[in-house]
Motif scaffolding. Structure first.
Motif, PDB file in Angstrom:
ATOM      1  N   SER A  90       5.038   6.346  -0.078  1.00 39.57           N
ATOM      2  CA  SER A  90       5.129   4.877  -0.054  1.00 39.57           C
ATOM      3  C   SER A  90       4.998   4.319  -1.468  1.00 39.57           C
ATOM      4  O   SER A  90       5.615   3.318  -1.800  1.00 39.57           O
ATOM      5  N   TYR A 178      -0.472   9.761   3.592  1.00 40.94           N
ATOM      6  CA  TYR A 178      -1.089   9.599   4.916  1.00 40.94           C
ATOM      7  C   TYR A 178      -2.102  10.710   5.240  1.00 40.94           C
ATOM      8  O   TYR A 178      -3.161  10.412   5.806  1.00 40.94           O
ATOM      9  N   ASP A 196       1.402   1.351  10.171  1.00 44.76           N
ATOM     10  CA  ASP A 196       2.339   1.160  11.291  1.00 44.76           C
ATOM     11  C   ASP A 196       1.922   1.983  12.507  1.00 44.76           C
ATOM     12  O   ASP A 196       1.523   3.152  12.377  1.00 44.76           O
TER      13      ASP A 196
HETATM   14  N1  GLU Z   1       6.576   0.306   7.165  1.00 45.21           N
HETATM   15  C1  GLU Z   1       5.539   0.071   6.231  1.00 45.21           C
HETATM   16  C2  GLU Z   1       6.065  -0.082   4.822  1.00 45.21           C
HETATM   17  O1  GLU Z   1       7.198  -0.164   4.619  1.00 45.21           O
HETATM   18  C3  GLU Z   1       4.452   1.128   6.270  1.00 45.21           C
HETATM   19  C4  GLU Z   1       4.953   2.525   6.332  1.00 45.21           C
HETATM   20  C5  GLU Z   1       5.055   3.157   4.965  1.00 45.21           C
HETATM   21  O2  GLU Z   1       4.033   3.361   4.290  1.00 45.21           O
HETATM   22  O3  GLU Z   1       6.164   3.490   4.603  1.00 45.21           O
HETATM   23  O4  GLU Z   1       5.353  -0.149   3.891  1.00 45.21           O
END
Ligand code: GLU
Length: 262
Positions: A90, A178, A196
């Protein structure tokens, strides 16, 4: 006369150089054409977000995002083998997109208006929602109970933004991946992970010491992400076309159900 001819020649040279440059820019500035030329799509994918992006027992990229990448490769290049995966998190995915390490991101990425200022998105292919994951037996039953407590977020994710502003007296700690976040929850570094539902559910399915609370707090439309600009326009159109066809023929729904995604 000689002067005139030289000036004319110089002018022609300048004009021609300009033409060549413009032509070259136009050729380079089309990500779809570049993909077709190299006959491969390079996709930034998660490896830590089961069941969207992860590495399976055989060491292969797997999950809904990986399947979607293969379907897009088949739609654009005629074969689902013509995809190369590059692992992203992320926190580093935008950097990998902009440094052109990847052609696109299929990485549990939500469309947000802030992100839309710097990247372009396809149409959504899944809708998730933010939720809370706690240890079994926790007194935290909803996000409000986190006031005065500590919550975990993943750097670069949407919950980083929403949580820091939503709950008073909340201490927020962040991790890059994660698995690190899950480990921190299990070793009592914090009271909950906020992220999420789909990703947290994946954690609960693999680890029965944690529980996903039922309430959802946001809508997270997942979409394929591209560099912002004219060079992405044809590529986005092509990807949207594939998403559209595979939604209508039920293929995406079918893939979701194989991964237990609702
Ligand atoms: N969908 C969320 C985001 O775009 C959380 C999932 C992620 O860490 O990718 O940040």
């Amino acid at each position: 006369m000689v002067k005139k001819i030289i000036s004319l020649l110089l002018l022609m040279m300048i004009v021609c150089t300009g033409c060549g440059k413009k032509q070259k820019e136009e050729q380079l500035a089309n990500d779809l054409e570049n993909i077709i030329k190299k006959d491969q799509i390079v996709v930034g994918i998660k490896t830590d977000t089961y069941p969207f992006g992860y590495i399976d027992e055989k060491g292969h990229y797997a999950g809904y995002d990986a399947s979607l990448a293969r379907i897009i490769a088949r739609g654009i290049l005629g074969s689902d083998k013509k995809v190369k995966f590059v692992p992203v998190t992320s926190s580093d995915r935008m950097m990998k997109l902009y440094s052109e390490e990847v052609d696109m991101l299929i990485a549990t990425m939500s469309i947000t208006s802030k992100r839309q200022e710097i990247i372009d998105f396809s149409n959504p292919y899944h809708i998730a929602g933010q939720a809370v994951l706690v240890k079994k037996g926790s007194s935290v039953k909803s996000i409000r109970d986190l006031s005065g407590k500590t919550a975990i977020i993943i750097f670069g994710s949407t919950s980083e933004q929403s949580l820091r502003t939503a709950i008073p007296n909340l201490k927020v700690i962040g991790y890059k991946t994660y698995p690190e976040a899950l480990n921190a929850l299990k070793t009592d570094k914090a009271d909950a992970i906020v992220s999420d539902d789909t990703i947290l559910l994946g954690m609960q399915l693999k680890d029965d010491s944690v529980v996903l609370l039922p309430k959802r707090y946001t809508k997270e439309p997942y979409a394929v992400a591209f560099r912002k600009g004219i060079e992405s326009r044809d590529l986005i159109r092509a990807v949207n076309n594939v998403i559209d066809i595979e939604t209508r023929n039920g293929q995406l729904k079918q893939i979701k159900s194989t991964f237990g995604i609702k």
